[in-house]
Design a protein around this motif. Structure first.
Motif, PDB file in Angstrom:
ATOM      1  N   ASN A 331       0.965  -1.263   0.078  1.00  0.00           N
ATOM      2  CA  ASN A 331      -0.114  -0.068   0.104  1.00  0.00           C
ATOM      3  C   ASN A 331       0.784   1.319  -0.015  1.00  0.00           C
ATOM      4  O   ASN A 331       0.292   2.445   0.516  1.00  0.00           O
ATOM      5  CB  ASN A 331      -0.908   0.089   1.148  1.00  0.00           C
ATOM      6  CG  ASN A 331      -1.971  -1.106   1.182  1.00  0.00           C
ATOM      7  OD1 ASN A 331      -2.446  -1.733   0.150  1.00  0.00           O
ATOM      8  ND2 ASN A 331      -2.251  -1.592   2.268  1.00  0.00           N
ATOM      9  N   GLY A 332       1.947   1.157  -0.488  1.00  0.00           N
ATOM     10  CA  GLY A 332       2.859   2.432  -0.589  1.00  0.00           C
ATOM     11  C   GLY A 332       3.690   2.763   0.661  1.00  0.00           C
ATOM     12  O   GLY A 332       4.316   3.777   0.683  1.00  0.00           O
ATOM     13  N   ARG A 333       3.764   1.791   1.480  1.00  0.00           N
ATOM     14  CA  ARG A 333       4.106   1.940   2.963  1.00  0.00           C
ATOM     15  C   ARG A 333       5.165   0.726   3.132  1.00  0.00           C
ATOM     16  O   ARG A 333       5.064  -0.401   2.957  1.00  0.00           O
ATOM     17  CB  ARG A 333       3.335   2.019   3.999  1.00  0.00           C
ATOM     18  CG  ARG A 333       2.477   3.074   4.063  1.00  0.00           C
ATOM     19  CD  ARG A 333       1.287   3.262   5.103  1.00  0.00           C
ATOM     20  NE  ARG A 333       0.500   1.992   5.013  1.00  0.00           N
ATOM     21  CZ  ARG A 333      -0.623   2.354   4.520  1.00  0.00           C
ATOM     22  NH1 ARG A 333      -1.155   3.202   4.018  1.00  0.00           N
ATOM     23  NH2 ARG A 333      -1.535   1.210   4.703  1.00  0.00           N
ATOM     24  N   GLU A 334       6.389   0.937   3.669  1.00  0.00           N
ATOM     25  CA  GLU A 334       7.503   0.161   3.931  1.00  0.00           C
ATOM     26  C   GLU A 334       7.455  -0.199   5.390  1.00  0.00           C
ATOM     27  O   GLU A 334       7.044   0.900   6.167  1.00  0.00           O
ATOM     28  CB  GLU A 334       8.853   0.771   3.671  1.00  0.00           C
ATOM     29  CG  GLU A 334       8.964   1.042   2.088  1.00  0.00           C
ATOM     30  CD  GLU A 334      10.382   1.344   1.722  1.00  0.00           C
ATOM     31  OE1 GLU A 334      11.316   1.590   2.722  1.00  0.00           O
ATOM     32  OE2 GLU A 334      10.858   1.812   0.712  1.00  0.00           O
ATOM     33  N   SER A 335       7.599  -1.504   5.907  1.00  0.00           N
ATOM     34  CA  SER A 335       7.549  -1.690   7.152  1.00  0.00           C
ATOM     35  C   SER A 335       8.480  -3.168   7.204  1.00  0.00           C
ATOM     36  O   SER A 335       8.993  -3.587   6.291  1.00  0.00           O
ATOM     37  CB  SER A 335       6.106  -2.584   7.465  1.00  0.00           C
ATOM     38  OG  SER A 335       6.005  -2.540   8.934  1.00  0.00           O
ATOM     39  N   THR A 336       8.588  -3.448   8.364  1.00  0.00           N
ATOM     40  CA  THR A 336       9.382  -4.671   8.703  1.00  0.00           C
ATOM     41  C   THR A 336       8.521  -5.533   9.788  1.00  0.00           C
ATOM     42  O   THR A 336       7.900  -5.156  10.759  1.00  0.00           O
ATOM     43  CB  THR A 336      10.586  -4.118   9.322  1.00  0.00           C
ATOM     44  OG1 THR A 336      10.589  -3.528  10.440  1.00  0.00           O
ATOM     45  CG2 THR A 336      11.616  -3.447   8.500  1.00  0.00           C
TER      46      THR A 336
END
Length: 356
Positions: A331-336
């Motif tokens: 969704n256009g968001r980076e995460s870990t």
């Protein structure tokens, strides 16, 4: 009307001084009688000579009063009561408790609101109508002049604004947490269905086969398997005969009973590699090559997985996967996320779904 006894200013129609209680009507009559006996002509002459020394004593006293009133009129400088919007804020000075000290207030001549000066702030101490919204919300509170002015214009106090700001921050934090959870759930669902795959840019520690690519490399993984552990319990039966001090004989016999049960034991430590077709463990003592299509069930744990596969009687446990971090973008968001057993299971299921 000023009280001749204590000097307190009272409303024009007051009969008694609300500070000392003296009968103001009798005092007025006495003053009128004294004035009739000894009339004094009020000669208030203003001569503009530019010399302050020619100002009459009466003018000097008025100047002092005005400068003293300026210190108490800051909140009511607009002459509008912030409580009722109709009355005028009148500065008043009262004697303190037991006659010690003075108390400066601003009092509305319409709604009876009283603001007591507390240093550089004002405390709303009294109103006639206790159902006033401002009294209900800010009664007995000590606030700055700017706060009271803002409240009179429909605003709120600094403390309320800080509370609103803090609640907004907490709400934003909660929204970020919910958003992160939604992104993780969507990532896991897509990963499990094989719609997205995890690709590693590291050099593969194993030789890849045709049409096989590297997905995840996990280090410091412990391989565990169930092992049979045997325990023996011995028992003795019979009397004990004491012959001398420190010397005794035992008569009878002994028996032993042995039991066996399984315990999960660590077998080896090494690296666990997931490719698009295999799950491979490389340790110092053992190497395990698992065809993903042979896996029958996977149980996920916080720090690893439990795997059951065809032609393998014993269950295999791979622990320590959560020390590996997975980066993803959705969704256009980076995460870990840490590579828990849930994430690794979803990656394995997605790889199986994409095997032709």
């Amino acid at each position: 009307m000023f009280c001749p006894n204590c000097g307190t200013e009272n409303p024009p129609n007051a009969k008694f001084c609300y500070e000392c209680g003296i009968n103001l009507l009798n005092s007025i009559k006495v003053d009128e009688a004294d004035n009739s006996k000894d009339p004094v002509v009020d000669m208030d002459i203003n001569i503009d000579t530019g010399d302050e020394s020619n100002i009459t004593p009466k003018e000097s006293e008025n100047t002092d009063d005005e400068s003293e009133d300026d210190d108490n009129e800051s909140l009511g400088s607009k002459n509008n009561c912030i409580v009722c919007k109709a009355g005028e804020m009148i500065p008043m000075v009262h004697k303190g408790s037991f006659g010690f000290g003075i108390k400066s207030t601003l009092e509305c001549n319409n709604c009876g609101a009283v603001f007591e000066k507390k240093g550089q702030k004002y405390k709303l101490t009294k109103v006639t109508d206790t159902n006033q919204p401002i009294w209900i919300r800010y009664g007995h509170q000590t606030l700055t002049e700017d706060e009271w002015t803002r409240i009179g214009d429909g605003g709120i106090s600094d403390a309320e604004q800080q509370k609103i700001n803090q609640e907004k921050i907490e709400q934003e934090k909660h929204q970020l947490i919910v958003q992160k959870e939604n992104d993780e759930n969507q990532f896991l669902t897509s990963l499990q269905n094989g719609k997205i795959t995890i690709t590693s840019n590291d050099t593969s520690p194993v030789i890849l086969k045709k049409n096989e690519s590297l997905s995840i490399v996990m280090h410091n993984i412990t391989l565990q398997e169930p092992r049979a552990v045997r325990q023996t319990h011995a028992a003795y039966g019979g009397p004990t005969i004491r012959v001398a001090k420190g010397v005794s004989f035992r008569l009878g016999g002994a028996s032993a009973r042995s039991e066996s049960h399984e315990e999960i034991r660590a077998i080896d430590r090494g690296s666990l590699i997931l490719t698009t077709k295999r799950l491979i463990f490389i340790g110092s003592k053992r190497t395990t090559n698992i065809d993903l299509r042979k896996i029958m069930a996977i149980e996920a744990y916080t720090d690893g997985i439990e795997s059951q596969r065809e032609n393998k009687q014993k269950t295999e446990y791979f622990k320590g996967t959560n020390s590996t971090i997975v980066n993803f973008r959705i969704n256009g968001r980076e995460s870990t996320v840490p590579l828990t057993g849930v994430v690794l299971r979803a990656a394995i299921q997605g790889a199986i779904a994409n095997i032709e």
